[in-house]
Design an enzyme around this catalytic site. Structure first.
Site, PDB file in Angstrom:
ATOM      1  CG  ASP A 138      14.581  89.386  56.901  1.00 42.58           C
ATOM      2  OD1 ASP A 138      13.574  89.033  57.525  1.00 42.58           O
ATOM      3  OD2 ASP A 138      14.827  89.043  55.720  1.00 42.58           O
ATOM      4  CG  HIS A 139      14.649  85.484  59.014  1.00 37.64           C
ATOM      5  ND1 HIS A 139      13.721  84.626  59.543  1.00 37.64           N
ATOM      6  CD2 HIS A 139      14.197  85.798  57.784  1.00 37.64           C
ATOM      7  CE1 HIS A 139      12.754  84.422  58.664  1.00 37.64           C
ATOM      8  NE2 HIS A 139      13.015  85.128  57.596  1.00 37.64           N
ATOM      9  N   GLY A 159       8.636  85.394  52.538  1.00 40.59           N
ATOM     10  CA  GLY A 159       8.641  84.497  51.376  1.00 40.59           C
ATOM     11  C   GLY A 159       7.624  84.916  50.338  1.00 40.59           C
ATOM     12  CB  ALA A 160       5.601  87.759  50.127  1.00 44.53           C
ATOM     13  CB  SER A 161       9.857  87.018  45.879  1.00 47.88           C
ATOM     14  OG  SER A 161      10.695  87.991  46.476  1.00 47.88           O
ATOM     15  CG  HIS A 207      12.325  82.133  53.453  1.00 46.61           C
ATOM     16  ND1 HIS A 207      12.314  81.558  54.690  1.00 46.61           N
ATOM     17  CD2 HIS A 207      11.899  83.408  53.628  1.00 46.61           C
ATOM     18  CE1 HIS A 207      11.896  82.446  55.584  1.00 46.61           C
ATOM     19  NE2 HIS A 207      11.647  83.575  54.976  1.00 46.61           N
ATOM     20  CD  GLU A 239       8.708  83.094  60.908  1.00 46.58           C
ATOM     21  OE1 GLU A 239       9.495  84.004  60.628  1.00 46.58           O
ATOM     22  OE2 GLU A 239       8.556  82.072  60.216  1.00 46.58           O
ATOM     23  CG  ASP A 248      12.708  83.050  62.679  1.00 48.72           C
ATOM     24  OD1 ASP A 248      11.876  82.390  63.331  1.00 48.72           O
ATOM     25  OD2 ASP A 248      13.033  82.774  61.512  1.00 48.72           O
TER      26      ASP A 248
END
Ligand SMILES: [Zn+2]
Length: 324
Positions: free
Chosen positions: A94-95, A227-229, A190, A146, A116
């Site tokens: 991730d990232h 950032g989808a929590s 995020h 991204e 990223d």
């Protein structure tokens, strides 16, 4: 040439994204950095028969140790198979913030990496992403790029202001870099404080119009939502009730995620929600049992709650349950 990842039993994202696109669902990408999180992700996804992307950030890799992490992922795949499950499991960075980090993860058995370059000027993002793709594809490893920036804080990634993905750039970016999927910015962010609703506003202003425009420009191409929590209010309340102080935390409502999952969004990242669950349960158990000092007695219940959150997300939010 097949990559070192085949030794771990994990898969790249090619087939699973195709499957998700056809089925109109999104694959959950859950972050982990410790044993209990990893157990919960595997058990939750095996029980709900959902494909899963095990996601590791640069910070998590440093925290857990790169060698230990490799064998944890390998063990997680074996555990799923011993449970009689054939769900596809991907190990994803991730990232990723540099070519070197992506290269190192590929050598250690990651089957997918994110580079990223979204903070860079466009041409530099293209250049860096192209370099990672050229290396990764030699080993059949998938690459996520991204375009556009998310606001918020995620480990090494800090941005105060978001900027939406420009649909006019997506075709050029995908064609020139050769990425396998694209993370976009449509207003998610995020961390735990995603939105400050204005008076009279109930839903965060996610730009579905931008998502649909991108879908039109890139038909059938896998899109990723960061950032989808949801920052589930239940756990925020529990944290605050048991001595924590998390005020005004707010995430993406589950209905909005459900809508996104039906579109070209094939991968939804979920990190904050898992952190919230663990913190809420650990606080509760320790407050209620001040004499307890066996970590299994508070991490065990946290793991159990995490499994429930994961099966819930898979079944009712992402639509990824019962697919395998
Ligand atoms: Zn992210």
């Amino acid at each position: 040439m097949k990559g070192p990842y085949t030794e771990l039993g994990v898969v790249n994202t090619r087939e699973v994204f195709r499957h998700a696109m056809r089925g109109g669902y999104a694959i959950p990408a859950y972050n982990f950095n410790n044993l209990e999180q990893l157990q919960a992700i595997i058990i939750g996804c095996v029980e709900s028969r959902s494909p899963v992307i095990l996601q590791v950030s640069k910070g998590a890799r440093e925290y857990a140790n790169q060698t230990l992490l490799r064998y944890m992922a390998m063990g997680a795949v074996k555990m799923a198979r011993e449970m009689g499950s054939q769900i596809p499991i991907t190990l994803h960075l991730d990232h990723g913030d540099s070519f070197e980090l992506c290269k190192s993860c590929i050598e250690f058995g990651f089957s997918s990496v994110m580079i990223d370059g979204s903070h860079l000027p466009y041409e530099e993002n293209v250049k860096l992403t192209t370099q990672v793709v050229a290396y990764a594809h030699q080993y059949d490893v998938s690459v996520e790029g991204e375009l556009g920036r998310l606001a918020g804080i995620e480990e090494h990634v800090v941005a105060e202001k978001s900027s939406y993905t420009d649909p006019n750039q997506v075709q050029d970016f995908v064609q020139r870099t050769g990425v396998d999927s694209l993370a976009i910015s449509i207003g998610t962010s995020h961390g735990a404080y995603k939105f400050k609703p204005k008076p009279g506003e109930t839903l965060p202003p996610l730009r579905f119009d931008i998502l649909h425009e991108i879908e039109k420009r890139l038909p059938g191409f896998p899109i990723v939502l960061h950032g989808a929590s949801s920052v589930l209010p239940k756990y925020v309340a529990m944290i605050n009730e048991y001595g924590g102080r998390i005020e005004g935390a707010m995430g993406v409502p589950e209905e909005q995620l459900r809508e996104a999952a039906k579109s070209a969004v094939c991968k939804v990242n979920i990190d904050t929600d898992g952190r919230m669950v663990v913190t809420a349960i650990v606080r509760k158990v320790l407050m209620e049992n001040p004499k307890e000092f066996d970590p299994r007695k508070y991490l065990g219940p946290a793991r159990k709650e995490l499994i429930e959150m994961i099966t819930h997300k898979n079944a009712t939010v992402l639509g990824s349950a019962n697919r395998y």
